[in-house]
Motif scaffolding. Structure first.
Motif, short mmCIF file in Angstrom:
data_model
loop_
_atom_site.label_atom_id
_atom_site.label_comp_id
_atom_site.label_asym_id
_atom_site.label_seq_id
_atom_site.Cartn_x
_atom_site.Cartn_y
_atom_site.Cartn_z
N THR A 103 -14.56 32.76 -3.91
CA THR A 103 -15.22 33.98 -3.49
C THR A 103 -15.64 34.78 -4.72
O THR A 103 -14.81 35.06 -5.59
CB THR A 103 -14.30 34.83 -2.60
OG1 THR A 103 -13.94 34.07 -1.45
CG2 THR A 103 -14.99 36.12 -2.16
N LEU A 104 -16.91 35.13 -4.79
CA LEU A 104 -17.42 35.99 -5.85
C LEU A 104 -17.42 37.43 -5.36
O LEU A 104 -17.83 37.70 -4.23
CB LEU A 104 -18.83 35.56 -6.25
CG LEU A 104 -18.99 34.10 -6.71
CD1 LEU A 104 -20.45 33.79 -6.98
CD2 LEU A 104 -18.13 33.83 -7.94
N GLN A 105 -16.97 38.34 -6.23
CA GLN A 105 -16.86 39.75 -5.86
C GLN A 105 -17.88 40.59 -6.62
O GLN A 105 -18.37 40.19 -7.68
CB GLN A 105 -15.44 40.25 -6.18
CG GLN A 105 -14.33 39.53 -5.45
CD GLN A 105 -14.24 39.94 -3.99
OE1 GLN A 105 -15.00 40.76 -3.51
NE2 GLN A 105 -13.29 39.36 -3.27
N PRO A 106 -18.21 41.78 -6.11
CA PRO A 106 -19.13 42.66 -6.82
C PRO A 106 -18.66 42.90 -8.26
O PRO A 106 -17.48 43.19 -8.49
CB PRO A 106 -19.08 43.96 -6.00
CG PRO A 106 -18.75 43.51 -4.62
CD PRO A 106 -17.79 42.35 -4.80
N GLY A 107 -19.58 42.75 -9.19
CA GLY A 107 -19.26 42.92 -10.61
C GLY A 107 -18.95 41.63 -11.33
O GLY A 107 -18.95 41.60 -12.57
N ASP A 108 -18.66 40.56 -10.60
CA ASP A 108 -18.41 39.27 -11.25
C ASP A 108 -19.66 38.82 -12.00
O ASP A 108 -20.79 39.13 -11.60
CB ASP A 108 -18.01 38.21 -10.22
CG ASP A 108 -16.60 38.39 -9.71
OD1 ASP A 108 -15.86 39.26 -10.25
OD2 ASP A 108 -16.20 37.67 -8.77
N LEU A 109 -19.44 38.08 -13.07
CA LEU A 109 -20.53 37.68 -13.96
C LEU A 109 -20.66 36.16 -14.00
O LEU A 109 -19.66 35.45 -13.96
CB LEU A 109 -20.28 38.18 -15.38
CG LEU A 109 -20.03 39.68 -15.58
CD1 LEU A 109 -19.73 39.97 -17.04
CD2 LEU A 109 -21.21 40.50 -15.10
N ILE A 110 -21.90 35.69 -14.10
CA ILE A 110 -22.18 34.29 -14.37
C ILE A 110 -23.07 34.23 -15.61
O ILE A 110 -24.21 34.68 -15.58
CB ILE A 110 -22.89 33.59 -13.19
CG1 ILE A 110 -22.07 33.72 -11.91
CG2 ILE A 110 -23.14 32.12 -13.53
CD1 ILE A 110 -22.78 33.17 -10.67
N LEU A 111 -22.52 33.70 -16.71
CA LEU A 111 -23.29 33.48 -17.93
C LEU A 111 -23.89 32.09 -17.84
O LEU A 111 -23.16 31.10 -17.69
CB LEU A 111 -22.40 33.61 -19.16
CG LEU A 111 -22.04 35.03 -19.64
CD1 LEU A 111 -21.25 35.79 -18.61
CD2 LEU A 111 -21.27 34.97 -20.96
N THR A 112 -25.21 31.99 -17.96
CA THR A 112 -25.90 30.78 -17.52
C THR A 112 -26.21 29.79 -18.64
O THR A 112 -26.96 28.82 -18.41
CB THR A 112 -27.21 31.16 -16.81
OG1 THR A 112 -28.05 31.91 -17.72
CG2 THR A 112 -26.94 31.98 -15.57
N GLY A 113 -25.65 29.96 -19.82
CA GLY A 113 -25.86 28.99 -20.89
C GLY A 113 -26.98 29.37 -21.84
O GLY A 113 -27.71 30.34 -21.62
#
Length: 248
Positions: A209-219
């Motif tokens: 589960t991803l929550q508000p504010g979570d980050l995904i750095l895409t490379g």
């Protein structure tokens, strides 16, 4: 809108970009150099989870003599690894190779669980720029970076702004560029990602589960070079801003 979070007169406050200046939540308009910049984690929320991608550009995989991955190569980061625009990042003594990584960063806007690719953008608050420094000396291998590679305090500048999703019509159509002391050392484009933004939201939310504010750095694309103390590194993404960091 471009959101920021800064320290002004000893207080952490929210701000928004206004014609090259900052409008603070207090109503005061200030110059960009009149504040200390923090990672733009608000107005959404502080991240519970920071996900980062390795080898998500085919040219970068080739640069490192690796086959492009068949599924995302992801690892976790802690919040203390983040620092702000115009801040310093330390190069540890005795290190032979430390390099920047200019990365489009996705900020989750609402709870995401089992999201379909077609709906992925509905769960995104906006985008920002990350410079996810790596130290090759500490690397076990490119598929399994150990904690010291990506989780050192202040190792990952983030910012300067969080740009609203609706102000970025297509995150897969953005040019990237890095300069070191004013010299262009990296150019790339988000269209060259192996796993694009909608895929990543669908993929991660399929098992967590991803929550508000979570980050995904895409490379990052190819073109990384060694950075030395005193170097000023600017990682810039079209429409999002130029993130400035100095090596100390």
């Amino acid at each position: 809108m471009k959101h920021a979070r800064v320290i002004h007169e000893g207080r952490a406050v929210r701000a928004a970009e206004r014609d090259g200046r900052l409008l603070l939540e207090t109503g005061v308009l200030v110059d960009a150099d009149a504040v200390a910049w923090l990672p733009p984690l608000e107005p959404v929320a502080r991240p519970r989870t920071i996900l980062a991608l390795g080898l998500n550009y085919a040219d970068h995989a080739r640069e490192l003599a690796f086959k492009a991955p068949d599924e995302p190569l992801a690892f976790l980061k802690g919040e203390r690894a983040l620092t702000g625009h115009r801040q310093c990042t330390r190069r540890p003594p005795g290190v032979d190779f430390m390099h920047y990584e200019c990365e489009l960063t996705v900020v989750i806007g609402r709870t995401a669980r089992r999201v379909r690719r077609a709906d992925a953008f509905d769960f995104i608050a906006g985008y920002t720029v990350a410079n996810d420094y790596a130290i090759r000396d500490y690397l076990e291998n490119w598929y399994r970076p150990n904690l010291r590679v990506k989780n050192r305090d202040g190792a990952t500048p983030l910012g300067p702004f969080l740009v609203d999703r609706d102000d970025v019509p297509d995150p897969m159509a953005l040019a990237l560029q890095t300069t070191v002391n004013g010299r262009v050392t990296q150019r790339g484009h988000t269209r060259d990602m192996i796993f694009d933004v909608p895929f990543l939201v669908e993929y991660f939310s399929s098992f967590m589960t991803l929550q508000p504010g979570d980050l995904i750095l895409t490379g990052t694309p190819d073109g990384v070079v060694d950075c030395r103390p005193g170097d000023v590194v600017v990682t810039e993404i079209e429409g999002l801003g130029a993130l400035v960091n100095t090596i100390e």
